[in-house]
Write a protein that holds these residues in place. Structure first.
Motif, PDB file in Angstrom:
ATOM      1  N   TRP A 108      29.256  32.464  43.020  1.00 25.98           N
ATOM      2  CA  TRP A 108      30.486  31.962  42.395  1.00 25.98           C
ATOM      3  C   TRP A 108      30.548  32.262  40.901  1.00 25.98           C
ATOM      4  O   TRP A 108      31.521  31.924  40.225  1.00 25.98           O
ATOM      5  CB  TRP A 108      30.579  30.449  42.614  1.00 25.98           C
ATOM      6  N   LYS A 109      29.485  32.891  40.372  1.00 28.10           N
ATOM      7  CA  LYS A 109      29.440  33.155  38.939  1.00 28.10           C
ATOM      8  C   LYS A 109      30.124  34.481  38.606  1.00 28.10           C
ATOM      9  O   LYS A 109      29.742  35.539  39.115  1.00 28.10           O
ATOM     10  CB  LYS A 109      27.989  33.187  38.462  1.00 28.10           C
ATOM     11  N   ILE A 110      31.098  34.444  37.733  1.00 26.99           N
ATOM     12  CA  ILE A 110      31.847  35.630  37.338  1.00 26.99           C
ATOM     13  C   ILE A 110      30.919  36.707  36.795  1.00 26.99           C
ATOM     14  O   ILE A 110      31.105  37.899  37.065  1.00 26.99           O
ATOM     15  CB  ILE A 110      32.919  35.255  36.311  1.00 26.99           C
ATOM     16  N   ILE A 111      29.898  36.302  36.062  1.00 26.27           N
ATOM     17  CA  ILE A 111      29.013  37.254  35.411  1.00 26.27           C
ATOM     18  C   ILE A 111      28.212  38.085  36.418  1.00 26.27           C
ATOM     19  O   ILE A 111      27.691  39.150  36.088  1.00 26.27           O
ATOM     20  CB  ILE A 111      28.058  36.520  34.429  1.00 26.27           C
ATOM     21  N   ALA A 112      28.139  37.644  37.657  1.00 29.45           N
ATOM     22  CA  ALA A 112      27.372  38.381  38.669  1.00 29.45           C
ATOM     23  C   ALA A 112      28.079  39.651  39.124  1.00 29.45           C
ATOM     24  O   ALA A 112      27.461  40.516  39.740  1.00 29.45           O
ATOM     25  CB  ALA A 112      27.098  37.493  39.869  1.00 29.45           C
ATOM     26  N   TYR A 113      29.358  39.781  38.831  1.00 29.25           N
ATOM     27  CA  TYR A 113      30.185  40.851  39.378  1.00 29.25           C
ATOM     28  C   TYR A 113      30.465  41.939  38.345  1.00 29.25           C
ATOM     29  O   TYR A 113      30.802  41.645  37.197  1.00 29.25           O
ATOM     30  CB  TYR A 113      31.498  40.273  39.912  1.00 29.25           C
ATOM     31  N   ASP A 114      30.324  43.184  38.795  1.00 29.27           N
ATOM     32  CA  ASP A 114      30.474  44.323  37.897  1.00 29.27           C
ATOM     33  C   ASP A 114      31.871  44.935  37.921  1.00 29.27           C
ATOM     34  O   ASP A 114      32.314  45.517  36.927  1.00 29.27           O
ATOM     35  CB  ASP A 114      29.471  45.417  38.263  1.00 29.27           C
ATOM     36  N   TYR A 115      32.540  44.876  39.055  1.00 34.41           N
ATOM     37  CA  TYR A 115      33.832  45.539  39.206  1.00 34.41           C
ATOM     38  C   TYR A 115      34.864  44.542  39.701  1.00 34.41           C
ATOM     39  O   TYR A 115      34.558  43.722  40.577  1.00 34.41           O
ATOM     40  CB  TYR A 115      33.730  46.721  40.182  1.00 34.41           C
ATOM     41  N   TRP A 116      36.069  44.662  39.159  1.00 36.04           N
ATOM     42  CA  TRP A 116      37.142  43.724  39.479  1.00 36.04           C
ATOM     43  C   TRP A 116      38.427  44.477  39.793  1.00 36.04           C
ATOM     44  O   TRP A 116      38.721  45.514  39.201  1.00 36.04           O
ATOM     45  CB  TRP A 116      37.407  42.790  38.295  1.00 36.04           C
ATOM     46  N   GLY A 117      39.208  43.887  40.700  1.00 33.82           N
ATOM     47  CA  GLY A 117      40.546  44.393  40.941  1.00 33.82           C
ATOM     48  C   GLY A 117      41.532  43.746  39.982  1.00 33.82           C
ATOM     49  O   GLY A 117      41.160  42.911  39.145  1.00 33.82           O
ATOM     50  N   GLN A 118      42.798  44.123  40.114  1.00 33.41           N
ATOM     51  CA  GLN A 118      43.849  43.643  39.216  1.00 33.41           C
ATOM     52  C   GLN A 118      44.489  42.344  39.684  1.00 33.41           C
ATOM     53  O   GLN A 118      45.202  41.699  38.911  1.00 33.41           O
ATOM     54  CB  GLN A 118      44.917  44.713  39.047  1.00 33.41           C
ATOM     55  N   GLY A 119      44.264  41.983  40.921  1.00 35.84           N
ATOM     56  CA  GLY A 119      44.768  40.711  41.409  1.00 35.84           C
ATOM     57  C   GLY A 119      46.042  40.819  42.222  1.00 35.84           C
ATOM     58  O   GLY A 119      46.809  41.774  42.092  1.00 35.84           O
ATOM     59  N   THR A 120      46.257  39.825  43.076  1.00 37.51           N
ATOM     60  CA  THR A 120      47.480  39.730  43.878  1.00 37.51           C
ATOM     61  C   THR A 120      47.919  38.273  43.861  1.00 37.51           C
ATOM     62  O   THR A 120      47.103  37.358  43.977  1.00 37.51           O
ATOM     63  CB  THR A 120      47.247  40.250  45.308  1.00 37.51           C
ATOM     64  N   GLN A 121      49.225  38.061  43.712  1.00 35.48           N
ATOM     65  CA  GLN A 121      49.761  36.715  43.554  1.00 35.48           C
ATOM     66  C   GLN A 121      49.986  36.050  44.910  1.00 35.48           C
ATOM     67  O   GLN A 121      50.641  36.613  45.786  1.00 35.48           O
ATOM     68  CB  GLN A 121      51.088  36.761  42.795  1.00 35.48           C
ATOM     69  N   VAL A 122      49.461  34.836  45.020  1.00 39.50           N
ATOM     70  CA  VAL A 122      49.725  33.985  46.183  1.00 39.50           C
ATOM     71  C   VAL A 122      50.454  32.746  45.679  1.00 39.50           C
ATOM     72  O   VAL A 122      49.955  32.045  44.799  1.00 39.50           O
ATOM     73  CB  VAL A 122      48.432  33.583  46.903  1.00 39.50           C
ATOM     74  N   THR A 123      51.628  32.499  46.220  1.00 37.35           N
ATOM     75  CA  THR A 123      52.410  31.332  45.837  1.00 37.35           C
ATOM     76  C   THR A 123      52.716  30.501  47.072  1.00 37.35           C
ATOM     77  O   THR A 123      53.297  31.006  48.039  1.00 37.35           O
ATOM     78  CB  THR A 123      53.719  31.741  45.154  1.00 37.35           C
ATOM     79  N   VAL A 124      52.280  29.245  47.037  1.00 38.20           N
ATOM     80  CA  VAL A 124      52.549  28.322  48.137  1.00 38.20           C
ATOM     81  C   VAL A 124      53.621  27.355  47.656  1.00 38.20           C
ATOM     82  O   VAL A 124      53.407  26.573  46.725  1.00 38.20           O
ATOM     83  CB  VAL A 124      51.283  27.567  48.565  1.00 38.20           C
ATOM     84  N   SER A 125      54.773  27.442  48.280  1.00 38.30           N
ATOM     85  CA  SER A 125      55.912  26.640  47.841  1.00 38.30           C
ATOM     86  C   SER A 125      56.854  26.388  49.001  1.00 38.30           C
ATOM     87  O   SER A 125      57.009  27.241  49.887  1.00 38.30           O
ATOM     88  CB  SER A 125      56.655  27.375  46.722  1.00 38.30           C
ATOM     89  N   SER A 126      57.479  25.222  48.984  1.00 39.58           N
ATOM     90  CA  SER A 126      58.481  24.902  50.005  1.00 39.58           C
ATOM     91  C   SER A 126      59.886  25.218  49.484  1.00 39.58           C
ATOM     92  O   SER A 126      60.853  25.017  50.200  1.00 39.58           O
ATOM     93  CB  SER A 126      58.370  23.436  50.397  1.00 39.58           C
TER      94      SER A 126
END
Length: 126
Positions: A108-126
């Motif tokens: 769960w530690k961010i520092i353990a990871y070398d490569y990252w993606g740009q992200g994708t938005q998840v929105t939970v809404s009614s």
């Protein structure tokens, strides 16, 4: 060039489901542990789940246990995050990341990871 690309984010109602994908290019995902993180508005990035490369172990943050499932398709060089029973609190930008090695105390530690993606938005809404 090593690259991770997330997809599958969307607007969904509470109780709904989504499947996020993390596709790799330039390297073999199976050589790395792959983690999913998220950053909700006004909050810091947090670990959601991880699948290790050495033994296939999977790890989940307490808020998502029993609702999210991480899996790997080596033939497609892709890792998935299946999210069921989505809640308002799951709204966030979701990122995948690659680490050479993780264990239960470090996934769960961010520092353990070398490569990252740009992200994708998840929105939970009614």
């Amino acid at each position: 060039q090593l690259q991770l690309v997330e997809s599958g984010g969307d607007l969904v109602q509470p109780g709904g489901s989504l499947r996020l994908s993390c596709a790799a290019s330039g390297f073999t995902l199976d050589d790395y542990a792959i983690g999913w993180f998220r950053r909700a508005p006004g909050k810091e990035r947090e670990g959601v789940s991880c699948i290790s490369n050495s033994d296939g172990n999977t790890y989940y943050a307490e808020p998502v246990k029993g609702r999210f499932t991480i899996s790997r398709d080596n033939a497609k060089n892709t890792v998935y995050l299946r999210m069921n029973s989505l809640k308002f609190g799951d709204t966030a930008v979701y990122y995948c990341a690659a680490a050479p090695h993780v264990q239960e105390s470090t996934w769960w530690k961010i520092i353990a990871y070398d490569y990252w993606g740009q992200g994708t938005q998840v929105t939970v809404s009614s």
